[in-house]
Design a protein around this motif. Structure first.
Motif, PDB file in Angstrom:
ATOM      1  N   LYS A 278       0.825  -1.212   0.000  1.00 43.72           N
ATOM      2  CA  LYS A 278       0.000   0.000   0.000  1.00 43.72           C
ATOM      3  C   LYS A 278       0.856   1.259   0.000  1.00 43.72           C
TER       4      LYS A 278
ATOM      5  N   SER B 168      -7.154  -6.076   1.809  1.00 39.59           N
ATOM      6  CA  SER B 168      -8.479  -6.714   1.863  1.00 39.59           C
ATOM      7  C   SER B 168      -9.606  -5.703   1.656  1.00 39.59           C
ATOM      8  N   GLU B 169      -9.462  -4.502   2.256  1.00 38.55           N
ATOM      9  CA  GLU B 169     -10.523  -3.492   2.124  1.00 38.55           C
ATOM     10  C   GLU B 169     -10.659  -3.028   0.680  1.00 38.55           C
TER      11      GLU B 169
ATOM     12  N   ASN C 242      -2.115   1.809  10.024  1.00 38.90           N
ATOM     13  CA  ASN C 242      -2.469   0.998   8.853  1.00 38.90           C
ATOM     14  C   ASN C 242      -3.721   1.565   8.200  1.00 38.90           C
ATOM     15  N   LYS C 243      -4.731   1.881   9.014  1.00 40.01           N
ATOM     16  CA  LYS C 243      -5.973   2.417   8.448  1.00 40.01           C
ATOM     17  C   LYS C 243      -5.727   3.809   7.860  1.00 40.01           C
TER      18      LYS C 243
ATOM     19  N   GLU D  76      -4.411   3.318   4.597  1.00 39.19           N
ATOM     20  CA  GLU D  76      -5.479   2.805   3.726  1.00 39.19           C
ATOM     21  C   GLU D  76      -6.456   3.889   3.283  1.00 39.19           C
TER      22      GLU D  76
HETATM   23 MG    MG Z   1      -6.055  -3.749   4.945  1.00 37.98          MG
END
Ligand code: MG
Ligand code: NAD
Length: 390
Positions: A122, A148-149, A214-215, A218
């Motif tokens: 990412k 995954s998202e 992490n989010k 994302e």
């Molecule tokens: Mg993820």
């Protein structure tokens, strides 16, 4: 046979990718595999999949890799230039699963051969999103999301027009500390932060999940990949990790993607795209699961999401600075130089300093500009480590 390369094959995503490849003998031919210091595993993988070349990121590991592959006819190479060379070997599908900004250059190089790049890394989109998309378009290459998202959003968008999309909601498990009070968070240890309630992942992303960095990455990844405005993206805490994302359309409909928390879902979707193939993942029994719960994220305890929104507003070089500062803060936490909450303070200090000294958010014109920003932010973060309260 489809020719396949896996960057970061010895990591969590890499091992899962090879697991899926091994289940379809005769379907794939492995071109290149890459790893770091785990030479034993890299050599085992190269032998098992009869790779053309195995690349270690570290020059000092080359003698060990050569020795481990002696007599097999498999080439052994090392270093950044060797990763680029591997990226240019003709392949139909390339997995980008190196962790951190180090994954950017090989993935970027791979695009020039007009391949399909499955993007687990990412950081590539966070640091260089516009450059990466332009490079893919220029060479008619395809970028497929593996987070995954983002795989979930991608799947919910099949057959839809982006013009009909009102919002994108990515879910977060909440990580190791979702129910911890802020006083306790200050004393969280590396071991505690390295245990995820639902997902088995590499150590760095697991700690990033606990800190919400992490989010945060994302959010930026969503903006870059899907080309939506920051205010169209929401984060929803969902402790069960079964709904991975939702897309909201202008008629009010929400399309959700559900699946077991197993990265082989997203990896397998990208590997078999545009088709679906049978995957060895647990089927959800919703009657047994009974209830799914959701709540808003707590930005007081986890300031990473606010920082990501500031970074998205700046754009340009801000993503590379944010990611590099985050990586340096994570290194300092893992090295027990700073505490858990000090990571976001350090990242914020770097962003403030860089804005004052250099001006952040200049449009990106080259990969060199990304690397320069990364180096500056990393050095600044190192120098600021003693100044942040632990
Ligand atoms: Mg993820
Ligand atoms: P990991 O730490 O398990 O593996 C990382 C891989 O990169 C290893 O092969 C390692 O040898 C290699 N590597 C590390 N530093 C390197 C360097 N400087 N140069 C070259 N190679 C290097 O990481 P992971 O959890 O598999 O994550 C890989 C990427 O996928 C990350 O960008 C992560 O954010 C993303 N991702 C992972 C998951 C997951 O479930 N693990 C989920 C979504 C996204």
């Amino acid at each position: 046979m489809r020719r396949i390369t896996v960057f970061g094959s010895t990591g969590s995503i890499g091992v899962n990718t090879l697991d899926l490849i091994a289940r379809r003998p005769g379907a794939f031919q492995v071109v290149a595999l890459s790893g770091g210091r785990n030479i034993k595993l890299l050599a085992e993988q190269a032998r098992a999949f009869r790779a053309e070349v195995a690349v270690t990121a570290h020059e000092d590991c080359l003698p060990a890799l050569r020795e481990a592959l002696a007599g097999t006819g498999i080439e052994a190479t090392a270093g950044k230039a060797a990763l680029i060379e591997a990226a240019l070997r003709p392949a139909d599908w390339i997995m980008s699963a190196i962790v951190g900004a180090a994954g950017l250059a090989p993935g970027f190089a791979a695009l020039s051969q007009g391949t399909t790049l499955a993007l687990a890394n990412k950081e590539s989109l966070v640091t260089a999103g516009p450059l990466l998309l332009a490079e893919a378009a220029k060479h008619n290459a395809r970028l497929l999301p593996v987070d995954s998202e983002h795989s979930a959003v991608f799947q919910a968008l099949v057959g839809e027009e982006m013009a009909a999309v009102e919002r994108i909601i990515i879910t977060a498990s909440g990580g190791a500390f979702r129910d911890w009070p802020i006083e306790k968070l200050a004393h969280a240890t590396v071991a505690q932060a390295s245990t995820h309630p639902n997902w088995a992942m590499g150590q760095r992303i697991t700690i990033d999940s606990a800190s919400f960095f992490n989010k945060a990455l994302e959010l930026i990844e969503t903006k870059e990949y899907f080309g939506v405005r920051p205010e169209q993206i929401e984060v929803l805490v969902h402790p069960e990790s079964l709904v991975h994302a939702l897309v909201g359309f202008k008629d009010g409909a929400l399309m959700a993607h559900l699946g077991a928390p197993d990265m082989r879902h997203a990896i397998g979707y990208a590997l078999n795209w545009p088709e679906r193939a049978e995957l060895p993942v647990t089927r959800l029994d919703l009657a047994k699961i009974g209830a799914l719960t959701f709540r808003a994220p707590d930005e007081d305890r986890f300031p990473a999401l606010r920082l990501a929104r500031e970074v998205m507003a700046m754009g340009g070089t801000a993503g590379a600075a944010f990611n590099a500062a985050k990586e340096a803060a994570l290194d300092a936490f893992i090295g027990e130089e700073i505490g858990f909450l000090a990571m976001s303070r350090l990242v914020e200090a770097v962003l403030t300093e860089m804005t004052a000294r250099h001006g952040l958010g200049k449009p990106l014109d080259s990969l060199d500009m990304v690397m320069d920003t990364d180096a500056t932010a990393r050095a600044l973060a190192r120098s600021l480590v003693p100044t942040v309260r632990t």
